[in-house]
Design a protein around this motif. Structure first.
Motif, PDB file in Angstrom:
ATOM      1  N   GLY A 198      -7.625   9.744   3.589  1.00 18.16           N
ATOM      2  CA  GLY A 198      -6.602  10.846   3.522  1.00 18.16           C
ATOM      3  C   GLY A 198      -5.263  10.259   3.032  1.00 18.16           C
ATOM      4  O   GLY A 198      -5.208   9.131   2.149  1.00 18.16           O
ATOM      5  N   ASP A 199      -4.082  10.953   3.013  1.00 22.53           N
ATOM      6  CA  ASP A 199      -3.114  10.649   2.408  1.00 22.53           C
ATOM      7  C   ASP A 199      -2.237   9.618   2.946  1.00 22.53           C
ATOM      8  O   ASP A 199      -2.004   9.545   4.337  1.00 22.53           O
ATOM      9  CB  ASP A 199      -2.086  11.934   2.140  1.00 22.53           C
ATOM     10  CG  ASP A 199      -2.655  12.802   1.107  1.00 22.53           C
ATOM     11  OD1 ASP A 199      -3.783  12.520   0.653  1.00 22.53           O
ATOM     12  OD2 ASP A 199      -2.235  14.092   1.513  1.00 22.53           O
ATOM     13  N   ASN A 200      -1.418   8.820   2.407  1.00 21.43           N
ATOM     14  CA  ASN A 200      -0.507   7.695   3.008  1.00 21.43           C
ATOM     15  C   ASN A 200      -1.142   6.736   3.903  1.00 21.43           C
ATOM     16  O   ASN A 200      -0.552   6.561   5.062  1.00 21.43           O
ATOM     17  CB  ASN A 200       0.820   8.602   3.545  1.00 21.43           C
ATOM     18  CG  ASN A 200       1.283   9.526   2.711  1.00 21.43           C
ATOM     19  OD1 ASN A 200       1.773   9.272   1.740  1.00 21.43           O
ATOM     20  ND2 ASN A 200       1.487  10.812   3.029  1.00 21.43           N
ATOM     21  N   VAL A 201      -2.443   6.042   3.591  1.00 21.90           N
ATOM     22  CA  VAL A 201      -2.952   5.248   4.506  1.00 21.90           C
ATOM     23  C   VAL A 201      -2.782   4.017   3.813  1.00 21.90           C
ATOM     24  O   VAL A 201      -2.550   3.881   2.646  1.00 21.90           O
ATOM     25  CB  VAL A 201      -4.331   5.491   4.220  1.00 21.90           C
ATOM     26  CG1 VAL A 201      -5.394   4.510   4.806  1.00 21.90           C
ATOM     27  CG2 VAL A 201      -4.872   6.901   4.799  1.00 21.90           C
ATOM     28  N   THR A 202      -2.638   2.920   4.930  1.00 20.02           N
ATOM     29  CA  THR A 202      -2.268   1.664   4.530  1.00 20.02           C
ATOM     30  C   THR A 202      -3.432   0.646   4.922  1.00 20.02           C
ATOM     31  O   THR A 202      -3.850   0.765   6.040  1.00 20.02           O
ATOM     32  CB  THR A 202      -0.720   1.040   4.892  1.00 20.02           C
ATOM     33  OG1 THR A 202       0.143   2.096   4.854  1.00 20.02           O
ATOM     34  CG2 THR A 202      -0.499  -0.291   4.809  1.00 20.02           C
ATOM     35  N   LEU A 203      -3.934  -0.076   4.051  1.00 21.67           N
ATOM     36  CA  LEU A 203      -4.970  -1.030   4.296  1.00 21.67           C
ATOM     37  C   LEU A 203      -4.166  -2.511   4.149  1.00 21.67           C
ATOM     38  O   LEU A 203      -3.536  -2.622   2.934  1.00 21.67           O
ATOM     39  CB  LEU A 203      -6.039  -1.027   3.658  1.00 21.67           C
ATOM     40  CG  LEU A 203      -6.711   0.463   3.729  1.00 21.67           C
ATOM     41  CD1 LEU A 203      -7.947   0.546   2.448  1.00 21.67           C
ATOM     42  CD2 LEU A 203      -7.190   0.878   4.940  1.00 21.67           C
TER      43      LEU A 203
ATOM     44  N   ILE B 242      -2.371  -0.746  -0.539  1.00 20.28           N
ATOM     45  CA  ILE B 242      -3.271  -1.844   0.008  1.00 20.28           C
ATOM     46  C   ILE B 242      -2.255  -3.073  -0.132  1.00 20.28           C
ATOM     47  O   ILE B 242      -2.180  -3.631  -1.377  1.00 20.28           O
ATOM     48  CB  ILE B 242      -4.630  -2.078  -0.960  1.00 20.28           C
ATOM     49  CG1 ILE B 242      -5.185  -0.776  -0.804  1.00 20.28           C
ATOM     50  CG2 ILE B 242      -5.418  -3.320  -0.284  1.00 20.28           C
ATOM     51  CD1 ILE B 242      -6.523  -0.733  -1.766  1.00 20.28           C
ATOM     52  N   ASP B 243      -1.923  -3.636   1.076  1.00 21.85           N
ATOM     53  CA  ASP B 243      -1.008  -4.825   0.823  1.00 21.85           C
ATOM     54  C   ASP B 243      -1.811  -6.013   0.919  1.00 21.85           C
ATOM     55  O   ASP B 243      -2.705  -6.330   1.828  1.00 21.85           O
ATOM     56  CB  ASP B 243       0.054  -4.823   2.050  1.00 21.85           C
ATOM     57  CG  ASP B 243       1.209  -5.502   1.915  1.00 21.85           C
ATOM     58  OD1 ASP B 243       1.516  -6.055   0.852  1.00 21.85           O
ATOM     59  OD2 ASP B 243       1.874  -5.596   2.768  1.00 21.85           O
ATOM     60  N   HIS B 244      -1.453  -6.977   0.144  1.00 16.84           N
ATOM     61  CA  HIS B 244      -2.196  -8.205   0.047  1.00 16.84           C
ATOM     62  C   HIS B 244      -3.757  -7.982   0.192  1.00 16.84           C
ATOM     63  O   HIS B 244      -4.331  -8.567   1.234  1.00 16.84           O
ATOM     64  CB  HIS B 244      -1.727  -9.298   1.229  1.00 16.84           C
ATOM     65  CG  HIS B 244      -0.296  -9.388   1.422  1.00 16.84           C
ATOM     66  ND1 HIS B 244       0.266 -10.461   0.503  1.00 16.84           N
ATOM     67  CD2 HIS B 244       0.493  -8.985   2.051  1.00 16.84           C
ATOM     68  CE1 HIS B 244       1.544 -10.386   0.642  1.00 16.84           C
ATOM     69  NE2 HIS B 244       1.794  -9.804   1.571  1.00 16.84           N
ATOM     70  N   GLY B 245      -4.401  -7.496  -1.120  1.00 14.93           N
ATOM     71  CA  GLY B 245      -5.441  -6.730  -0.738  1.00 14.93           C
ATOM     72  C   GLY B 245      -6.637  -7.513  -0.878  1.00 14.93           C
ATOM     73  O   GLY B 245      -7.701  -7.033  -0.930  1.00 14.93           O
ATOM     74  N   SER B 246      -6.850  -8.746  -1.131  1.00 19.64           N
ATOM     75  CA  SER B 246      -7.739  -9.492  -1.212  1.00 19.64           C
ATOM     76  C   SER B 246      -8.898  -9.278  -0.427  1.00 19.64           C
ATOM     77  O   SER B 246      -8.684  -9.484   0.921  1.00 19.64           O
ATOM     78  CB  SER B 246      -7.346 -11.080  -1.388  1.00 19.64           C
ATOM     79  OG  SER B 246      -8.493 -12.001  -1.586  1.00 19.64           O
ATOM     80  N   GLY B 247     -10.100  -9.198  -0.596  1.00 23.00           N
ATOM     81  CA  GLY B 247     -11.065  -9.065   0.314  1.00 23.00           C
ATOM     82  C   GLY B 247     -11.220  -7.609   0.932  1.00 23.00           C
ATOM     83  O   GLY B 247     -12.139  -7.365   1.799  1.00 23.00           O
ATOM     84  N   VAL B 248     -10.766  -6.808   0.368  1.00 23.90           N
ATOM     85  CA  VAL B 248     -10.446  -5.123   0.870  1.00 23.90           C
ATOM     86  C   VAL B 248     -12.070  -4.747   0.131  1.00 23.90           C
ATOM     87  O   VAL B 248     -12.091  -4.836  -0.889  1.00 23.90           O
ATOM     88  CB  VAL B 248      -9.464  -4.427   0.397  1.00 23.90           C
ATOM     89  CG1 VAL B 248      -9.838  -3.087   0.864  1.00 23.90           C
ATOM     90  CG2 VAL B 248      -8.367  -4.760   1.553  1.00 23.90           C
ATOM     91  N   ILE B 249     -12.726  -4.039   1.224  1.00 27.25           N
ATOM     92  CA  ILE B 249     -13.794  -3.369   0.591  1.00 27.25           C
ATOM     93  C   ILE B 249     -13.926  -1.993   1.058  1.00 27.25           C
ATOM     94  O   ILE B 249     -13.846  -1.703   2.209  1.00 27.25           O
ATOM     95  CB  ILE B 249     -15.187  -4.237   1.186  1.00 27.25           C
ATOM     96  CG1 ILE B 249     -15.061  -5.556   0.614  1.00 27.25           C
ATOM     97  CG2 ILE B 249     -16.498  -3.281   0.562  1.00 27.25           C
ATOM     98  CD1 ILE B 249     -16.224  -6.241   1.321  1.00 27.25           C
ATOM     99  N   ILE B 250     -14.209  -0.851   0.205  1.00 27.52           N
ATOM    100  CA  ILE B 250     -14.233   0.551   0.760  1.00 27.52           C
ATOM    101  C   ILE B 250     -15.564   1.117   0.127  1.00 27.52           C
ATOM    102  O   ILE B 250     -15.774   1.144  -1.168  1.00 27.52           O
ATOM    103  CB  ILE B 250     -13.015   1.393  -0.194  1.00 27.52           C
ATOM    104  CG1 ILE B 250     -11.635   0.728   0.192  1.00 27.52           C
ATOM    105  CG2 ILE B 250     -13.118   2.896   0.121  1.00 27.52           C
ATOM    106  CD1 ILE B 250     -10.577   1.185  -0.419  1.00 27.52           C
TER     107      ILE B 250
END
Length: 170
Positions: free
Chosen positions: A96-101, A81-89
């Motif tokens: 899965g594997d090797n996912v980028t958000l 999770i790059d610069h993750g502010s505000g990410v909601i899961i």
């Protein structure tokens, strides 16, 4: 896998995907690193039906990082999770594997449905800043979701999606 080898693996994921990181010590400051460690503990508790404690841990991590991961979500190896502010899961999300958000991504539901109500992201998916993926459907392997897109339906493998509503362009 032991905790030390797991931490080393998480450090390696961040080092490989973020060229701004210059040392392993820097990774310890990274919100993505902190939140994924908290998520792993909370998820174990959630699976053992210790719901309150799991949510308590996840909410503390949210306050510290600005990244909200429900402890019921299922996340594979190598989430970045790059610069993750505000990410909601959301709770029934499967990643899965090797996912980028990137920042501002929402993996959410569309209402008060019962059962599986959040998306499934297969391996090697990349979701750009501000994208919203809403509902219970699958984003296929190696797909990319463009910044600001709103995805409301299934995406086949190896596709790029852009726009509101999201449409496959490749």
């Amino acid at each position: 896998m032991g905790i030390i080898s797991y931490i080393k693996e998480e450090i390696q994921v961040i080092r490989e995907r973020d060229p701004a990181i210059k040392s392993n010590m820097e990774v310890l400051l990274y919100p993505s690193f902190k939140v994924i460690l908290s998520y792993r503990v909370a998820h174990k508790l959630y699976r053992r039906k210790h719901y309150f404690l799991a949510r308590w841990i996840s909410q503390r991590a949210t306050r510290k990082t600005g990244i909200e991961i429900h402890p019921g979500a299922r996340i594979g190896k190598g989430l970045f999770i790059d610069h993750g502010s505000g990410v909601i899961i959301g709770e029934t999300t499967i990643i899965g594997d090797n996912v980028t958000l990137y920042q501002g991504v929402t993996l959410g539901g569309t209402g008060k449905e019962k059962g599986k109500r959040h998306p499934t992201l297969k391996d090697n998916v990349m979701v750009s800043a501000g994208a919203k993926i809403l509902g219970s459907f699958t984003i296929g392997e190696n797909s990319k979701i463009g910044a600001g897109s709103v995805v409301l339906e299934e995406v086949p493998p190896n596709c790029t999606v852009v726009g509101v509503p999201g449409r496959v362009v490749r």
